[in-house]
Motif scaffolding. Structure first.
Motif, mmCIF file in Angstrom:
data_model
loop_
_atom_site.group_PDB
_atom_site.id
_atom_site.type_symbol
_atom_site.label_atom_id
_atom_site.label_comp_id
_atom_site.label_asym_id
_atom_site.label_seq_id
_atom_site.Cartn_x
_atom_site.Cartn_y
_atom_site.Cartn_z
ATOM 1 N N TYR A 1 0.856 -1.189 0.000
ATOM 2 C CA TYR A 1 0.000 0.000 0.000
ATOM 3 C C TYR A 1 0.893 1.239 0.000
ATOM 4 C CZ TYR A 1 1.059 0.239 5.000
ATOM 5 O OH TYR A 1 1.721 0.326 6.189
ATOM 6 N N THR A 2 0.387 2.369 -0.427
ATOM 7 C CA THR A 2 1.213 3.575 -0.501
ATOM 8 C C THR A 2 0.679 4.644 0.448
ATOM 9 O OG1 THR A 2 -0.070 4.677 -2.237
ATOM 10 C CG2 THR A 2 1.655 3.133 -2.955
ATOM 11 N N ARG A 3 1.609 5.463 0.975
ATOM 12 C CA ARG A 3 1.251 6.563 1.886
ATOM 13 C C ARG A 3 1.568 7.879 1.183
ATOM 14 N NH1 ARG A 3 4.051 7.332 6.321
ATOM 15 N NH2 ARG A 3 2.495 7.311 7.973
ATOM 16 N N ASN A 4 0.590 8.735 1.053
ATOM 17 C CA ASN A 4 0.734 9.922 0.211
ATOM 18 C C ASN A 4 0.338 11.176 0.976
ATOM 19 O OD1 ASN A 4 1.222 8.322 -2.386
ATOM 20 N ND2 ASN A 4 -0.661 7.431 -1.582
ATOM 21 N N LEU A 5 1.369 11.959 1.317
ATOM 22 C CA LEU A 5 1.147 13.128 2.168
ATOM 23 C C LEU A 5 0.387 14.230 1.424
ATOM 24 C CD1 LEU A 5 1.788 14.396 4.965
ATOM 25 C CD2 LEU A 5 3.787 15.459 3.871
ATOM 26 N N ILE A 6 -0.641 14.738 2.068
ATOM 27 C CA ILE A 6 -1.433 15.837 1.505
ATOM 28 C C ILE A 6 -1.106 17.148 2.215
ATOM 29 C CG2 ILE A 6 -3.788 16.726 1.163
ATOM 30 C CD1 ILE A 6 -4.731 13.767 1.219
ATOM 31 N N PHE A 7 -0.985 17.082 3.530
ATOM 32 C CA PHE A 7 -0.793 18.291 4.334
ATOM 33 C C PHE A 7 -0.113 17.918 5.645
ATOM 34 C CE2 PHE A 7 -2.063 21.237 7.675
ATOM 35 C CZ PHE A 7 -1.882 22.479 7.077
ATOM 36 N N LYS A 8 0.753 18.816 6.123
ATOM 37 C CA LYS A 8 1.398 18.565 7.421
ATOM 38 C C LYS A 8 1.743 19.885 8.078
ATOM 39 C CE LYS A 8 5.154 15.702 9.229
ATOM 40 N NZ LYS A 8 6.167 14.734 8.814
ATOM 41 N N ASN A 9 1.426 20.023 9.346
ATOM 42 C CA ASN A 9 1.951 21.122 10.152
ATOM 43 C C ASN A 9 2.352 20.529 11.503
ATOM 44 O OD1 ASN A 9 -0.420 20.863 11.607
ATOM 45 N ND2 ASN A 9 -1.378 22.710 10.773
ATOM 46 N N ASP A 10 2.621 21.375 12.494
ATOM 47 C CA ASP A 10 3.074 20.832 13.786
ATOM 48 C C ASP A 10 1.976 20.050 14.492
ATOM 49 O OD1 ASP A 10 5.504 21.921 13.412
ATOM 50 O OD2 ASP A 10 5.143 23.705 14.644
ATOM 51 N N LEU A 11 0.734 20.397 14.172
ATOM 52 C CA LEU A 11 -0.396 19.809 14.891
ATOM 53 C C LEU A 11 -0.875 18.491 14.288
ATOM 54 C CD1 LEU A 11 -2.560 20.148 17.101
ATOM 55 C CD2 LEU A 11 -3.924 21.428 15.426
ATOM 56 N N PHE A 12 -0.940 18.437 12.959
ATOM 57 C CA PHE A 12 -1.460 17.208 12.345
ATOM 58 C C PHE A 12 -0.899 16.990 10.945
ATOM 59 C CE2 PHE A 12 -4.407 20.330 10.611
ATOM 60 C CZ PHE A 12 -4.736 19.838 9.348
ATOM 61 N N GLU A 13 -1.019 15.753 10.501
ATOM 62 C CA GLU A 13 -0.725 15.454 9.104
ATOM 63 C C GLU A 13 -1.908 14.708 8.521
ATOM 64 O OE1 GLU A 13 2.584 12.727 8.496
ATOM 65 O OE2 GLU A 13 2.113 11.697 10.362
ATOM 66 N N CYS A 14 -2.045 14.824 7.211
ATOM 67 C CA CYS A 14 -3.169 14.207 6.527
ATOM 68 C C CYS A 14 -2.620 13.536 5.280
ATOM 69 C CB CYS A 14 -4.158 15.319 6.167
ATOM 70 S SG CYS A 14 -5.505 14.759 5.136
ATOM 71 N N MET A 15 -3.018 12.298 5.051
ATOM 72 C CA MET A 15 -2.525 11.568 3.886
ATOM 73 C C MET A 15 -3.589 10.633 3.327
ATOM 74 S SD MET A 15 -0.028 8.789 5.741
ATOM 75 C CE MET A 15 0.605 10.023 6.860
ATOM 76 N N THR A 16 -3.394 10.255 2.066
ATOM 77 C CA THR A 16 -4.181 9.132 1.557
ATOM 78 C C THR A 16 -3.337 7.879 1.747
ATOM 79 O OG1 THR A 16 -3.272 9.210 -0.674
ATOM 80 C CG2 THR A 16 -5.296 10.462 -0.292
ATOM 81 N N ILE A 17 -4.009 6.766 1.947
ATOM 82 C CA ILE A 17 -3.354 5.464 1.834
ATOM 83 C C ILE A 17 -4.129 4.706 0.762
ATOM 84 C CG2 ILE A 17 -2.680 3.347 2.999
ATOM 85 C CD1 ILE A 17 -2.173 4.882 5.507
ATOM 86 N N CYS A 18 -3.374 4.207 -0.237
ATOM 87 C CA CYS A 18 -4.002 3.556 -1.390
ATOM 88 C C CYS A 18 -3.746 2.059 -1.313
ATOM 89 C CB CYS A 18 -3.427 4.122 -2.688
ATOM 90 S SG CYS A 18 -3.662 5.899 -2.842
ATOM 91 N N TRP A 19 -4.832 1.308 -1.361
ATOM 92 C CA TRP A 19 -4.775 -0.144 -1.134
ATOM 93 C C TRP A 19 -5.237 -0.884 -2.381
ATOM 94 C CZ3 TRP A 19 -3.551 -1.030 4.109
ATOM 95 C CH2 TRP A 19 -3.780 0.034 4.979
#
Ligand SMILES: [Fe+2]
Length: 198
Positions: free
Chosen positions: A57-75
């Motif tokens: 599966y792949t991990r794909n970063l969309i957004f990141k700051n000190d508080l949180f990160e958001c990514m898609t994971i493609c399966w």
């Protein structure tokens, strides 16, 4: 009885903007879950963050700051994560494309000096576009599976607060666990130069 819920459908950029507008002190398990329940991501806006590989599966970063990160994971069909924790960080997930099974585990024993553990499966549930979930902080060890019988690719969106770059992975049969570094397959829509998608 099903409850009628007003769900706003947003492009991923707007969805992340909305998340980022939640103040640090209000970024609680409940508040973020509430946001995710009331705001869905339009799947067609995720294209830039979709990379599939037969290898893993792949991990794909969309957004990141000190508080949180958001990514898609493609399966791909049949792919699954290892059994892992989230370093005591909160995690919220939804699956705008396809569906996924989550298997939780209870850690009955853990010996950090020997790297041994005993874990037992507990709750199982499913998520899809209409059913986002969050990781239970009291039972944070889990596995995510795109079961072969689902017979379709899946894309999940994960929000981690705060961001973390390693996790503990559990080998249930062997009764062992250890640290594993995490990396991104792509960042902000760009494939990592060393990445070879199969
Ligand atoms: Fe996870």
């Amino acid at each position: 009885m099903s409850k009628q819920l007003a769900v706003e459908q947003l492009a991923i950029a707007d969805w992340v903007k909305g998340l980022a507008s939640i103040p640090d002190r209000a970024f609680s398990l409940e508040n973020v879950q509430d946001y995710i329940i009331h705001h869905a991501v339009r799947p067609e806006t995720l294209e830039k963050y979709l990379f599939f590989s037969k290898g893993n599966y792949t991990r794909n970063l969309i957004f990141k700051n000190d508080l949180f990160e958001c990514m898609t994971i493609c399966w791909e069909v049949g792919q699954h994560s290892r059994i892992h924790n989230h370093r005591d960080q909160n995690c919220w997930m939804s699956a705008p494309i396809g569906r996924l099974k989550i298997q939780n585990f209870r850690v009955e024993q853990k010996d950090a000096a020997c790297g041994t553990c005993k874990i037992v499966p507990t709750e199982i549930y499913e998520m899809d576009g209409a059913h986002p979930v969050h990781v239970n902080p009291l039972e944070p060890v889990h596995q995510v599976l795109n079961l072969p019988e689902f017979n379709q690719r899946a894309v999940s969106i994960h929000v981690y607060s705060k961001p973390f770059d390693s996790c503990e992975v559990y080998q249930r049969e062997r009764g062992t666990y250890g640290d594993v570094p995490l990396h991104y397959t792509s960042e902000y829509g760009k494939l990592h130069p060393d990445e070879k998608l199969l």
